[in-house]
Design a protein around this motif. Structure first.
Motif, PDB file in Angstrom:
ATOM      1  N   SER A  21     -11.382  -5.412   8.552  1.00  0.00           N
ATOM      2  CA  SER A  21     -11.770  -4.557   9.677  1.00  0.00           C
ATOM      3  C   SER A  21     -10.750  -3.428   9.792  1.00  0.00           C
ATOM      4  CB  SER A  21     -11.769  -5.348  10.978  1.00  0.00           C
ATOM      5  OG  SER A  21     -12.712  -6.378  10.910  1.00  0.00           O
ATOM      6  N   TYR A  22     -11.210  -2.261  10.230  1.00  0.00           N
ATOM      7  CA  TYR A  22     -10.289  -1.136  10.386  1.00  0.00           C
ATOM      8  C   TYR A  22     -10.835  -0.143  11.402  1.00  0.00           C
ATOM      9  CZ  TYR A  22     -13.516   1.396   7.340  1.00  0.00           C
ATOM     10  OH  TYR A  22     -14.630   1.981   6.818  1.00  0.00           O
ATOM     11  N   TYR A  23      -9.922   0.632  11.956  1.00  0.00           N
ATOM     12  CA  TYR A  23     -10.285   1.738  12.849  1.00  0.00           C
ATOM     13  C   TYR A  23      -9.114   2.689  12.947  1.00  0.00           C
ATOM     14  CZ  TYR A  23      -7.633  -0.679  16.535  1.00  0.00           C
ATOM     15  OH  TYR A  23      -6.647  -1.284  17.258  1.00  0.00           O
ATOM     16  N   CYS A  24      -9.400   3.906  13.420  1.00  0.00           N
ATOM     17  CA  CYS A  24      -8.364   4.917  13.624  1.00  0.00           C
ATOM     18  C   CYS A  24      -8.045   5.022  15.102  1.00  0.00           C
ATOM     19  CB  CYS A  24      -8.830   6.280  13.134  1.00  0.00           C
ATOM     20  SG  CYS A  24      -8.983   6.395  11.361  1.00  0.00           S
ATOM     21  N   LEU A  36      -3.998   4.422  11.347  1.00  0.00           N
ATOM     22  CA  LEU A  36      -5.066   3.600  10.791  1.00  0.00           C
ATOM     23  C   LEU A  36      -4.650   2.150  10.960  1.00  0.00           C
ATOM     24  CD1 LEU A  36      -7.656   3.092   9.149  1.00  0.00           C
ATOM     25  CD2 LEU A  36      -6.266   3.386   7.086  1.00  0.00           C
ATOM     26  N   ILE A  37      -5.486   1.372  11.634  1.00  0.00           N
ATOM     27  CA  ILE A  37      -5.227  -0.046  11.860  1.00  0.00           C
ATOM     28  C   ILE A  37      -6.147  -0.834  10.931  1.00  0.00           C
ATOM     29  CG2 ILE A  37      -5.112  -1.892  13.572  1.00  0.00           C
ATOM     30  CD1 ILE A  37      -3.438   0.573  14.362  1.00  0.00           C
ATOM     31  N   ILE A  38      -5.559  -1.658  10.069  1.00  0.00           N
ATOM     32  CA  ILE A  38      -6.324  -2.488   9.132  1.00  0.00           C
ATOM     33  C   ILE A  38      -6.027  -3.945   9.463  1.00  0.00           C
ATOM     34  CG2 ILE A  38      -6.755  -3.067   6.721  1.00  0.00           C
ATOM     35  CD1 ILE A  38      -5.492  -0.358   5.974  1.00  0.00           C
ATOM     36  N   GLN A  39      -7.091  -4.744   9.630  1.00  0.00           N
ATOM     37  CA  GLN A  39      -6.898  -6.162   9.936  1.00  0.00           C
ATOM     38  C   GLN A  39      -7.569  -7.004   8.866  1.00  0.00           C
ATOM     39  OE1 GLN A  39      -8.164  -7.496  13.775  1.00  0.00           O
ATOM     40  NE2 GLN A  39      -7.548  -9.595  13.359  1.00  0.00           N
ATOM     41  N   ARG A  46      -0.492  -1.113   9.961  1.00  0.00           N
ATOM     42  CA  ARG A  46      -0.616   0.190  10.612  1.00  0.00           C
ATOM     43  C   ARG A  46      -0.094   1.263   9.660  1.00  0.00           C
ATOM     44  NH1 ARG A  46      -1.031  -0.453  16.347  1.00  0.00           N
ATOM     45  NH2 ARG A  46      -0.863  -2.626  16.899  1.00  0.00           N
ATOM     46  N   LEU A  47      -0.920   2.255   9.426  1.00  0.00           N
ATOM     47  CA  LEU A  47      -0.540   3.364   8.553  1.00  0.00           C
ATOM     48  C   LEU A  47      -0.697   4.677   9.301  1.00  0.00           C
ATOM     49  CD1 LEU A  47      -2.580   2.401   5.360  1.00  0.00           C
ATOM     50  CD2 LEU A  47      -0.148   2.020   5.743  1.00  0.00           C
ATOM     51  N   LYS A  48       0.254   5.569   9.167  1.00  0.00           N
ATOM     52  CA  LYS A  48       0.145   6.918   9.715  1.00  0.00           C
ATOM     53  C   LYS A  48      -0.578   7.764   8.674  1.00  0.00           C
ATOM     54  CE  LYS A  48       3.146   6.647  13.263  1.00  0.00           C
ATOM     55  NZ  LYS A  48       2.713   6.597  14.607  1.00  0.00           N
ATOM     56  N   VAL A  64      -8.678   2.264   2.683  1.00  0.00           N
ATOM     57  CA  VAL A  64      -8.596   0.851   3.066  1.00  0.00           C
ATOM     58  C   VAL A  64      -8.718  -0.035   1.829  1.00  0.00           C
ATOM     59  CG1 VAL A  64      -9.721  -1.001   4.360  1.00  0.00           C
ATOM     60  CG2 VAL A  64      -9.432   1.254   5.410  1.00  0.00           C
ATOM     61  N   HIS A  65      -9.684   0.260   0.964  1.00  0.00           N
ATOM     62  CA  HIS A  65      -9.851  -0.499  -0.280  1.00  0.00           C
ATOM     63  C   HIS A  65      -8.556  -0.486  -1.085  1.00  0.00           C
ATOM     64  CE1 HIS A  65     -14.036  -1.731  -1.178  1.00  0.00           C
ATOM     65  NE2 HIS A  65     -14.327  -0.879  -0.200  1.00  0.00           N
ATOM     66  N   LYS A  66      -8.010   0.708  -1.263  1.00  0.00           N
ATOM     67  CA  LYS A  66      -6.797   0.871  -2.071  1.00  0.00           C
ATOM     68  C   LYS A  66      -5.625   0.075  -1.485  1.00  0.00           C
ATOM     69  CE  LYS A  66      -4.802   4.926  -2.390  1.00  0.00           C
ATOM     70  NZ  LYS A  66      -4.520   6.336  -2.687  1.00  0.00           N
ATOM     71  N   LYS A  67      -5.465   0.120  -0.163  1.00  0.00           N
ATOM     72  CA  LYS A  67      -4.365  -0.604   0.490  1.00  0.00           C
ATOM     73  C   LYS A  67      -4.514  -2.106   0.299  1.00  0.00           C
ATOM     74  CE  LYS A  67      -0.779  -1.223   3.130  1.00  0.00           C
ATOM     75  NZ  LYS A  67       0.557  -0.910   2.662  1.00  0.00           N
ATOM     76  N   VAL A  68      -5.717  -2.635   0.486  1.00  0.00           N
ATOM     77  CA  VAL A  68      -5.947  -4.080   0.333  1.00  0.00           C
ATOM     78  C   VAL A  68      -5.746  -4.498  -1.119  1.00  0.00           C
ATOM     79  CG1 VAL A  68      -7.676  -5.917   0.508  1.00  0.00           C
ATOM     80  CG2 VAL A  68      -7.447  -4.241   2.349  1.00  0.00           C
ATOM     81  N   LEU A  69      -6.249  -3.714  -2.060  1.00  0.00           N
ATOM     82  CA  LEU A  69      -6.072  -4.046  -3.472  1.00  0.00           C
ATOM     83  C   LEU A  69      -4.603  -3.970  -3.890  1.00  0.00           C
ATOM     84  CD1 LEU A  69      -9.155  -2.290  -5.089  1.00  0.00           C
ATOM     85  CD2 LEU A  69      -8.754  -4.751  -4.886  1.00  0.00           C
ATOM     86  N   ASN A  70      -3.883  -2.948  -3.443  1.00  0.00           N
ATOM     87  CA  ASN A  70      -2.475  -2.788  -3.815  1.00  0.00           C
ATOM     88  C   ASN A  70      -1.598  -3.904  -3.263  1.00  0.00           C
ATOM     89  OD1 ASN A  70      -2.912  -0.499  -5.302  1.00  0.00           O
ATOM     90  ND2 ASN A  70      -2.341   0.906  -3.682  1.00  0.00           N
TER      91      ASN A  70
END
Length: 77
Positions: A21-24, A36-39, A46-48, A64-70
């Motif tokens: 889940s995510y939102y700005c 950006l909040i990713i749960q 939290r990413l700026k 979001v995909h890239k952050k979760v995969l990395n």
């Protein structure tokens, strides 16, 4: 300004699927930066990011995909 919550499934290299889940959320009225909040599970990341990314759904989802995969699905570590 806060965007609506979005949920996507990220396909990991081991073929497992993670529900993310995510939102700005705007950090300050006069700044061009947004948070950006990713749960994922009970972890929150939290990413700026630049505000323009939140206005582009495809770019935001890609980020979001890239952050979760990395992080290999471990946002808390």
């Amino acid at each position: 300004m806060q965007t609506k919550h979005n949920t996507i499934f990220v396909l990991m290299p081991d073929n497992s699927r993670l529900e993310v889940s995510y939102y700005c959320k705007q950090t300050a009225a006069k700044q061009k930066e947004t948070e950006l909040i990713i749960q994922l599970h009970d972890c929150i990341c939290r990413l700026k990011i630049d505000e323009s990314i939140c206005n582009s759904p495809n770019e935001l989802e890609h980020l979001v995909h890239k952050k979760v995969l990395n992080t290999r699905g471990h946002l808390c570590e």
